[in-house]
Design a protein around this motif. Sequence first.
Motif, PDB file in Angstrom:
ATOM      1  N   THR A  30       0.691  -1.050  -0.021  1.00 29.07           N
ATOM      2  CA  THR A  30       0.347  -0.030  -0.046  1.00 29.07           C
ATOM      3  C   THR A  30       1.074   0.954   0.230  1.00 29.07           C
ATOM      4  O   THR A  30       2.657   1.308   0.339  1.00 29.07           O
ATOM      5  CB  THR A  30      -0.485  -0.192   1.510  1.00 29.07           C
ATOM      6  N   VAL A  31       0.656   2.298  -0.190  1.00 33.69           N
ATOM      7  CA  VAL A  31       1.080   3.691  -0.612  1.00 33.69           C
ATOM      8  C   VAL A  31      -0.004   4.907   0.485  1.00 33.69           C
ATOM      9  O   VAL A  31      -0.878   4.521  -0.666  1.00 33.69           O
ATOM     10  CB  VAL A  31       1.430   3.789  -2.224  1.00 33.69           C
ATOM     11  N   VAL A  81       4.729   7.060   2.096  1.00 35.13           N
ATOM     12  CA  VAL A  81       4.955   5.584   2.818  1.00 35.13           C
ATOM     13  C   VAL A  81       4.253   4.531   2.013  1.00 35.13           C
ATOM     14  O   VAL A  81       2.793   4.708   1.826  1.00 35.13           O
ATOM     15  CB  VAL A  81       4.372   6.506   3.838  1.00 35.13           C
ATOM     16  N   VAL A  82       5.063   3.464   2.241  1.00 32.10           N
ATOM     17  CA  VAL A  82       5.190   2.243   1.687  1.00 32.10           C
ATOM     18  C   VAL A  82       4.487   1.422   2.492  1.00 32.10           C
ATOM     19  O   VAL A  82       5.948   1.281   3.624  1.00 32.10           O
ATOM     20  CB  VAL A  82       6.221   1.588   0.440  1.00 32.10           C
ATOM     21  N   VAL A 126       8.994   7.545   0.432  1.00 33.03           N
ATOM     22  CA  VAL A 126       9.704   8.615  -0.682  1.00 33.03           C
ATOM     23  C   VAL A 126       9.740  10.520  -0.236  1.00 33.03           C
ATOM     24  O   VAL A 126       8.459  10.336  -0.599  1.00 33.03           O
ATOM     25  CB  VAL A 126       9.053   8.697  -1.812  1.00 33.03           C
ATOM     26  N   TYR A 127      10.148  10.668  -0.092  1.00 34.49           N
ATOM     27  CA  TYR A 127       9.586  12.493   0.127  1.00 34.49           C
ATOM     28  C   TYR A 127      10.596  13.375  -1.244  1.00 34.49           C
ATOM     29  O   TYR A 127      11.826  13.142  -1.094  1.00 34.49           O
ATOM     30  CB  TYR A 127       9.804  12.500   1.352  1.00 34.49           C
ATOM     31  N   ASP A 152      -3.653   6.566  11.675  1.00 33.52           N
ATOM     32  CA  ASP A 152      -3.291   7.502  11.955  1.00 33.52           C
ATOM     33  C   ASP A 152      -2.277   8.651  11.107  1.00 33.52           C
ATOM     34  O   ASP A 152      -1.931   9.625  12.002  1.00 33.52           O
ATOM     35  CB  ASP A 152      -1.766   6.372  12.381  1.00 33.52           C
ATOM     36  N   PHE A 153      -2.459   8.630   9.439  1.00 31.72           N
ATOM     37  CA  PHE A 153      -2.384   9.042   8.369  1.00 31.72           C
ATOM     38  C   PHE A 153      -3.580   9.614   7.924  1.00 31.72           C
ATOM     39  O   PHE A 153      -3.375  10.512   7.002  1.00 31.72           O
ATOM     40  CB  PHE A 153      -1.778   8.414   7.553  1.00 31.72           C
TER      41      PHE A 153
END
Length: 446
Positions: A30-31, A81-82, A126-127, A152-153
């Motif tokens: 998931t991403v 976020v992966v 990846v940011y 949480d996100f």
Amino acid sequence: MPETIGKGANTALRGGQLRISAVPSGIDLTVLCLRENGKVGSDADFVFYNQPVSPDSAVRLTAGEITSDLAAVTDDTHRMVVAASVDTATFGAIALSVRITEAGAGVYDLPITGSTAETTVLLAEVYRRAGGWKLRNIGQGYATGLAGLATDFGITVDDEPAPAPAIPMTPGTSTRPPAQRSHPTPPAPGQHVTAGAAQYPAAPAASVGGPAGFADAPGHPPARTGSADPGHPQSSPPGVNFGKGVITLGKDAGPVLLEKAPLVRLRVAWASGTDYEAYALVVLSDGKIVHVATFPAAGIPASPQYGDLVRHLGDRGRGDVQRGGGLTEEIIEVCLAPEIVAVVPVAYSAINNGTGSFRKYRVTLSIESGADSVSIPADQAKKSSWIFTCVPGIVYNRPEGVLIERLELYSRRFSEHRPAVALQPDGRVEVRMDKGPVNQFKADRT
């Protein structure tokens, strides 16, 4: 040669196209596409098997791999976020490896170690940094699982599954919690059954008879409607009232008995604009459970029919899907031969349909026996888009007729498990949510 990025370490990327894969196969990737505040902008920013493309189309989940075109990522996405998750194991027992490949640039291996009992792990992020992109190995287990991660996100998963309707207690009624309740069997002779009636004592399961065919199948006689046991007459016992016409079983409604037709149809319908699936768990008098479904589960192959007695007809009556008009339905036809004790229809929302709750799409189960029908709407469903399975009711095959009970049971959030059902010695059928095999495909292959 691949470059190894240790836990907590990072490296610069060129900003091209990424491919992210994990071993072993079967790991769900998931991403989360996050804004500057560390939260998603909306539920659509959560890319997973049931929502495989991000709103900007820059992040895609295809065949178990993630691809990301960094040049196409919109400016409001600051970090991706992966994560990885599993349904039936923990990462402490899985040798997990992750590889990230940037087209025309580098190949990166991310060792993921130290996991124990977690079912979800944050793999990498990846940011954006100083006008470019960087990659970091997070390698951190998530104790509260995929639902906790999403919450949480900023993903909206705060709705709990609706509880099963309250059951009036009478002799023969189980006191187990709703998700593990044994369900009733037919009324004793002389007892009336109407919508909203109390439950009644159990009776023996029907005995096994010879095969019976579909009424409209060439070369097959109509299904028998009674038990081969002479102790169970094929006609209605004195005093039993059959339901007639169109009946809706709402919240707290009791079971209904319909006169048995040679062919009984189970219709799972929903508002067009999405694509649900329906399947049936068929309970036989020897205790065997047969899955009639157009897609497989772990250890259970896809099988759209059970002999000449149960068959899945697939999608019917589709409305204007593009405009969200009309209704779509899946139909399962059943000949209630004596070897079939009960049928548990299941509505499943996690195949190729994006997100959307049972409540939003007005999912309804209808059981048709001749000119009479019983409808069970999923009107107690919550707004959560992350509950994938609903058991609206159960259909019993009894000598007196077709006995229908409203259940409206829901799976836990993010669960891909089918329900488990079991025939009890007294002829009742126990339904336990999330205890069956895991559905194998996240795409509609029918």
